[in-house]
Design an enzyme around this catalytic site. Structure first.
Site, PDB file in Angstrom:
ATOM      1  N   HIS A  67      79.706 -54.655   9.978  1.00  0.00           N
ATOM      2  CA  HIS A  67      80.851 -54.738   9.052  1.00  0.00           C
ATOM      3  C   HIS A  67      82.044 -54.082   9.716  1.00  0.00           C
ATOM      4  O   HIS A  67      81.934 -52.976  10.250  1.00  0.00           O
ATOM      5  CB  HIS A  67      80.534 -54.045   7.723  1.00  0.00           C
ATOM      6  N   TYR A 122      90.245 -54.245   7.689  1.00  0.00           N
ATOM      7  CA  TYR A 122      89.704 -55.283   8.575  1.00  0.00           C
ATOM      8  C   TYR A 122      90.435 -55.419   9.903  1.00  0.00           C
ATOM      9  O   TYR A 122      90.065 -56.263  10.716  1.00  0.00           O
ATOM     10  CB  TYR A 122      89.705 -56.629   7.829  1.00  0.00           C
TER      11      TYR A 122
HETATM   12  C1  DQA Z   1      82.791 -56.953   5.295  1.00  0.00           C
HETATM   13  C2  DQA Z   1      82.594 -55.992   4.120  1.00  0.00           C
HETATM   14  C3  DQA Z   1      82.260 -56.752   2.862  1.00  0.00           C
HETATM   15  O1  DQA Z   1      82.098 -55.838   1.775  1.00  0.00           O
HETATM   16  C4  DQA Z   1      83.396 -57.686   2.511  1.00  0.00           C
HETATM   17  O2  DQA Z   1      83.069 -58.436   1.350  1.00  0.00           O
HETATM   18  C5  DQA Z   1      83.779 -58.576   3.635  1.00  0.00           C
HETATM   19  C6  DQA Z   1      83.797 -58.035   4.992  1.00  0.00           C
HETATM   20  C7  DQA Z   1      83.269 -56.198   6.554  1.00  0.00           C
HETATM   21  O3  DQA Z   1      83.211 -56.784   7.636  1.00  0.00           O
HETATM   22  O4  DQA Z   1      83.749 -55.065   6.441  1.00  0.00           O
HETATM   23  O5  DQA Z   1      84.178 -59.714   3.430  1.00  0.00           O
HETATM   24  O6  DQA Z   1      81.539 -57.537   5.609  1.00  0.00           O
END
Ligand code: DQA
Length: 151
Positions: free
Chosen positions: A103, A26
């Protein structure tokens, strides 16, 4: 400047914890820092932004219900709800706005359950695995889309 230039950026469950989540997936920006970057990129593209985050699914649904009054297009990162929330999918369908799903992490190269998106087919595009830059790409896509529909 486009007459219809309002973008609402919606972050779902656990995205308020950015900055303390696994940086490998992230990055290290907090949500506030990420939103600042997004607002800056949007301003360069002459787009207006509005931000929303909640950990409560019903609140997310209600924000989607209001989105047509507040925005011309959406950037949506529902977090884990992406993978199973039919309620959010229905609300997005009701909103009927051009939407890019974003994402931060590369969901297709992680656990099996993350490969499913219940909102993906309602979106004009999905950008995944590009970190914060994915939001810039989403803004550019929506700017082009809004310009085309204004022409
Ligand atoms: C997410 C990916 C999802 O699988 C995860 O549950 C998240 C963040 C991303 O930004 O990569 O909370 O949406």
């Amino acid at each position: 400047m486009l007459a219809h230039n309002r973008i609402m950026v919606l972050h779902g469950v656990n995205l308020d914890q950015l900055g303390s989540r696994d940086p490998e997936h992230y990055g290290s920006l907090t949500l506030a820092q990420l939103e600042q970057h997004i607002a800056g990129w949007a301003a360069e593209l002459e787009l207006e932004t509005r931000f929303f985050q909640t950990n409560l699914e019903g609140e997310f649904v209600e924000q989607l219900h209001h989105s047509r009054e507040l925005a011309d297009a959406l950037i949506l990162n529902p977090g884990a709800w992406t993978h199973y929330s039919w309620a959010i999918r229905d609300a997005l369908e009701i909103a009927g706005l051009p939407t890019v799903e974003v994402h931060l992490s590369d969901v297709m190269r992680r656990e099996e359950f993350r490969r499913v998106s219940v909102v993906g087919d309602l979106c004009v595009a999905t950008v995944s695995g590009k970190g914060a830059d994915g939001y810039r790409e989403a803004l550019e896509l929506l700017q082009r889309r809004l310009a085309e529909s204004a022409a």
